[in-house]
Design a protein around this motif. Structure first.
Motif, PDB file in Angstrom:
ATOM      1  N   SER A   1       3.086  -2.405   8.828  1.00 25.80           N
ATOM      2  CA  SER A   1       2.433  -2.416  10.141  1.00 25.80           C
ATOM      3  C   SER A   1       3.311  -1.778  11.209  1.00 25.80           C
ATOM      4  O   SER A   1       2.812  -1.225  12.188  1.00 25.80           O
ATOM      5  CB  SER A   1       2.063  -3.854  10.522  1.00 25.80           C
ATOM      6  OG  SER A   1       3.215  -4.655  10.610  1.00 25.80           O
ATOM      7  N   THR A   2       4.631  -1.839  11.030  1.00 21.39           N
ATOM      8  CA  THR A   2       5.547  -1.236  12.007  1.00 21.39           C
ATOM      9  C   THR A   2       5.458   0.284  12.001  1.00 21.39           C
ATOM     10  O   THR A   2       5.901   0.935  12.955  1.00 21.39           O
ATOM     11  CB  THR A   2       7.001  -1.647  11.699  1.00 21.39           C
ATOM     12  OG1 THR A   2       7.240  -1.450  10.307  1.00 21.39           O
ATOM     13  CG2 THR A   2       7.249  -3.097  12.048  1.00 21.39           C
TER      14      THR A   2
ATOM     15  N   VAL B   1       2.826   2.086  12.208  1.00 17.42           N
ATOM     16  CA  VAL B   1       1.707   2.591  13.015  1.00 17.42           C
ATOM     17  C   VAL B   1       2.210   3.167  14.342  1.00 17.42           C
ATOM     18  O   VAL B   1       1.812   4.252  14.756  1.00 17.42           O
ATOM     19  CB  VAL B   1       0.656   1.480  13.248  1.00 17.42           C
ATOM     20  CG1 VAL B   1      -0.470   1.985  14.129  1.00 17.42           C
ATOM     21  CG2 VAL B   1       0.101   0.991  11.908  1.00 17.42           C
ATOM     22  N   ALA B   2       3.114   2.443  14.987  1.00 15.25           N
ATOM     23  CA  ALA B   2       3.641   2.915  16.272  1.00 15.25           C
ATOM     24  C   ALA B   2       4.450   4.194  16.090  1.00 15.25           C
ATOM     25  O   ALA B   2       4.415   5.098  16.935  1.00 15.25           O
ATOM     26  CB  ALA B   2       4.503   1.833  16.917  1.00 15.25           C
TER      27      ALA B   2
ATOM     28  N   ARG C   1       2.117   7.067  15.701  1.00 19.80           N
ATOM     29  CA  ARG C   1       1.490   7.337  17.002  1.00 19.80           C
ATOM     30  C   ARG C   1       2.428   8.158  17.884  1.00 19.80           C
ATOM     31  O   ARG C   1       2.012   9.131  18.522  1.00 19.80           O
ATOM     32  CB  ARG C   1       1.190   5.986  17.652  1.00 19.80           C
ATOM     33  CG  ARG C   1       0.142   5.999  18.697  1.00 19.80           C
ATOM     34  CD  ARG C   1      -0.402   4.612  18.943  1.00 19.80           C
ATOM     35  NE  ARG C   1       0.575   3.628  19.357  1.00 19.80           N
ATOM     36  CZ  ARG C   1       0.716   2.435  18.786  1.00 19.80           C
ATOM     37  NH1 ARG C   1      -0.037   2.097  17.780  1.00 19.80           N
ATOM     38  NH2 ARG C   1       1.616   1.573  19.229  1.00 19.80           N
TER      39      ARG C   1
ATOM     40  N   LYS D   1      -3.456   9.551  20.055  1.00 22.33           N
ATOM     41  CA  LYS D   1      -2.733   8.304  19.758  1.00 22.33           C
ATOM     42  C   LYS D   1      -3.679   7.271  19.137  1.00 22.33           C
ATOM     43  O   LYS D   1      -3.335   6.609  18.155  1.00 22.33           O
ATOM     44  CB  LYS D   1      -2.109   7.733  21.045  1.00 22.33           C
ATOM     45  CG  LYS D   1      -0.885   8.492  21.512  1.00 22.33           C
ATOM     46  CD  LYS D   1      -0.451   8.065  22.898  1.00 22.33           C
ATOM     47  CE  LYS D   1       0.055   6.654  22.958  1.00 22.33           C
ATOM     48  NZ  LYS D   1       0.530   6.303  24.333  1.00 22.33           N
TER      49      LYS D   1
ATOM     50  N   SER E   1      -3.442   6.044  15.296  1.00 12.51           N
ATOM     51  CA  SER E   1      -3.222   4.602  15.119  1.00 12.51           C
ATOM     52  C   SER E   1      -4.281   4.009  14.186  1.00 12.51           C
ATOM     53  O   SER E   1      -3.969   3.229  13.278  1.00 12.51           O
ATOM     54  CB  SER E   1      -3.284   3.919  16.494  1.00 12.51           C
ATOM     55  OG  SER E   1      -2.669   2.659  16.461  1.00 12.51           O
ATOM     56  N   GLU E   2      -5.530   4.408  14.396  1.00 12.32           N
ATOM     57  CA  GLU E   2      -6.626   3.887  13.563  1.00 12.32           C
ATOM     58  C   GLU E   2      -6.494   4.343  12.106  1.00 12.32           C
ATOM     59  O   GLU E   2      -6.633   3.537  11.180  1.00 12.32           O
ATOM     60  CB  GLU E   2      -7.984   4.348  14.114  1.00 12.32           C
ATOM     61  CG  GLU E   2      -8.302   3.880  15.518  1.00 12.32           C
ATOM     62  CD  GLU E   2      -8.442   2.376  15.646  1.00 12.32           C
ATOM     63  OE1 GLU E   2      -8.503   1.697  14.617  1.00 12.32           O
ATOM     64  OE2 GLU E   2      -8.472   1.891  16.783  1.00 12.32           O
TER      65      GLU E   2
ATOM     66  N   THR F   1      -3.446   2.796  10.419  1.00  8.59           N
ATOM     67  CA  THR F   1      -3.714   1.371  10.171  1.00  8.59           C
ATOM     68  C   THR F   1      -4.568   1.206   8.912  1.00  8.59           C
ATOM     69  O   THR F   1      -4.257   0.385   8.039  1.00  8.59           O
ATOM     70  CB  THR F   1      -4.446   0.735  11.379  1.00  8.59           C
ATOM     71  OG1 THR F   1      -3.571   0.762  12.512  1.00  8.59           O
ATOM     72  CG2 THR F   1      -4.843  -0.711  11.089  1.00  8.59           C
TER      73      THR F   1
ATOM     74  N   VAL G   1      -2.428   2.023   5.853  1.00  6.89           N
ATOM     75  CA  VAL G   1      -1.469   0.962   5.534  1.00  6.89           C
ATOM     76  C   VAL G   1      -2.205  -0.214   4.868  1.00  6.89           C
ATOM     77  O   VAL G   1      -1.744  -0.764   3.856  1.00  6.89           O
ATOM     78  CB  VAL G   1      -0.724   0.490   6.806  1.00  6.89           C
ATOM     79  CG1 VAL G   1       0.049  -0.810   6.548  1.00  6.89           C
ATOM     80  CG2 VAL G   1       0.218   1.584   7.298  1.00  6.89           C
ATOM     81  N   LYS G   2      -3.359  -0.574   5.406  1.00  5.32           N
ATOM     82  CA  LYS G   2      -4.146  -1.666   4.817  1.00  5.32           C
ATOM     83  C   LYS G   2      -4.549  -1.321   3.387  1.00  5.32           C
ATOM     84  O   LYS G   2      -4.522  -2.181   2.494  1.00  5.32           O
ATOM     85  CB  LYS G   2      -5.403  -1.934   5.653  1.00  5.32           C
ATOM     86  CG  LYS G   2      -5.131  -2.667   6.958  1.00  5.32           C
ATOM     87  CD  LYS G   2      -6.433  -2.867   7.716  1.00  5.32           C
ATOM     88  CE  LYS G   2      -6.207  -3.603   9.033  1.00  5.32           C
ATOM     89  NZ  LYS G   2      -7.457  -3.666   9.828  1.00  5.32           N
TER      90      LYS G   2
ATOM     91  N   LEU H   1      -1.502  -1.738   1.173  1.00  7.24           N
ATOM     92  CA  LEU H   1      -1.134  -3.144   0.993  1.00  7.24           C
ATOM     93  C   LEU H   1      -2.124  -3.865   0.080  1.00  7.24           C
ATOM     94  O   LEU H   1      -1.734  -4.707  -0.731  1.00  7.24           O
ATOM     95  CB  LEU H   1      -1.061  -3.852   2.353  1.00  7.24           C
ATOM     96  CG  LEU H   1       0.057  -3.372   3.295  1.00  7.24           C
ATOM     97  CD1 LEU H   1      -0.011  -4.103   4.630  1.00  7.24           C
ATOM     98  CD2 LEU H   1       1.440  -3.564   2.662  1.00  7.24           C
TER      99      LEU H   1
END
Lengths: 161, 112
Positions: free
Chosen positions: A30-31, A33-34, A37, A58, A62-63, A66, A69-70, A73
């Motif tokens: 999750s880290t 994502v920033a 961006r 941005k 970000s979307e 995210t 990453v999901k 995971l």
């Protein structure tokens, strides 16, 4: 900066080349994502995109990161998520590549048609599509998904795919 | 990147002051603060997003969840926001029609 400019002036071999392609690999956390961006916004600003376009980039990155990453995971995939940007003429094409299990395009598209795009899981992608009409999704040949979208440089209109 | 979230009382309202960027990493902190504020019995919650510089759909999902939670208790949730990036996301998603959005805390608390 002044010293660097003089150095380049003295030695043509050291003249900086204009970068046209950029790539960032981030771990599926999750880290990340920033970081993605920041990477995308920096490129958009470097190529003189207006403030609103930078903000939209941005959001879109970000979307998509995210979601990537999901996807990783959910599949216990430790491979990196790849964010890249390529300058082509008067546009920047951003792409996010994951190696997750993928998803049903049509189901997501249907969900995105619901009022206010409130359907769980579809909101992010619907948001990206609303911001960038150029958004395209495809299954990778080997594994995962690629999401691409383009924006105009320096106020240039963005062409539809 | 960090997110600041602080809850305070203002008359009959619980005010949740939020600052920073709301995304996949930071959203759980906001979710926890809002759930706590609502579960403590506050049926009037104001979320101040003035100092939020970025919010994506993960943050919107947290706000939607809080709105549902407070409505289940016949309460109300109002948003205070002049942050352009946040308003942009709310408008593009159509959620500006779902939330009660105000420019100041005073306006939010006095709105009918």
């Amino acid at each position: 900066m002044k010293r660097q400019a003089e150095h380049y002036q003295d030695d043509d071999v050291m003249r900086p080349v204009e970068l046209r392609a950029f790539r960032l690999e981030v771990p599926p956390r999750s880290t990340s994502v920033a970081l993605a961006r920041l990477f995308a916004a920096s490129i958009a600003r470097h190529f003189d995109c207006d403030d609103e376009t930078v903000e939209d980039v941005k959001i879109a990155v970000s979307e998509t990161v995210t979601n990537a990453v999901k996807a990783h995971l959910s599949d216990s995939c430790e491979e990196p998520v790849i964010v890249s940007a390529t300058v082509e003429g008067s546009t920047i094409k951003f792409s996010v590549v994951d190696q997750g299990p993928g998803f049903d395009f049509e189901a997501v598209a249907r969900a995105a048609q619901k009022p206010a795009m409130l359907s769980r899981g579809s909101l992010g992608l619907a948001l990206v599509r609303s911001l960038f009409s150029t958004t395209q999704l495809r299954h990778n040949a080997d594994r995962g998904m690629t999401v691409e979208f383009s924006c105009g440089i320096g106020g240039a209109a963005t062409a539809s795919p | 990147m960090d997110l600041s979230v602080e809850t305070r009382g203002e008359g009959t309202w619980a005010v949740v002051d939020v600052g920073g960027e709301v995304d996949m990493f930071t959203a759980p902190k906001l979710r926890e603060a809002l759930i706590q504020a609502i579960d403590q019995g506050n049926d009037r919650v104001a979320v101040d997003l003035h100092d939020v510089t970025f919010m994506d759909s993960t943050g919107l999902g947290v706000l939607i969840g809080a709105l549902r939670r407070v409505r289940e208790r016949s309460g109300e949730l109002r948003i205070i926001c002049t942050s352009r990036p946040v308003l942009r996301v709310l408008e593009v998603t159509g959620l500006h029609n779902v939330f009660s959005i105000h420019e100041s805390l005073e306006e939010a608390m006095s709105a009918g």
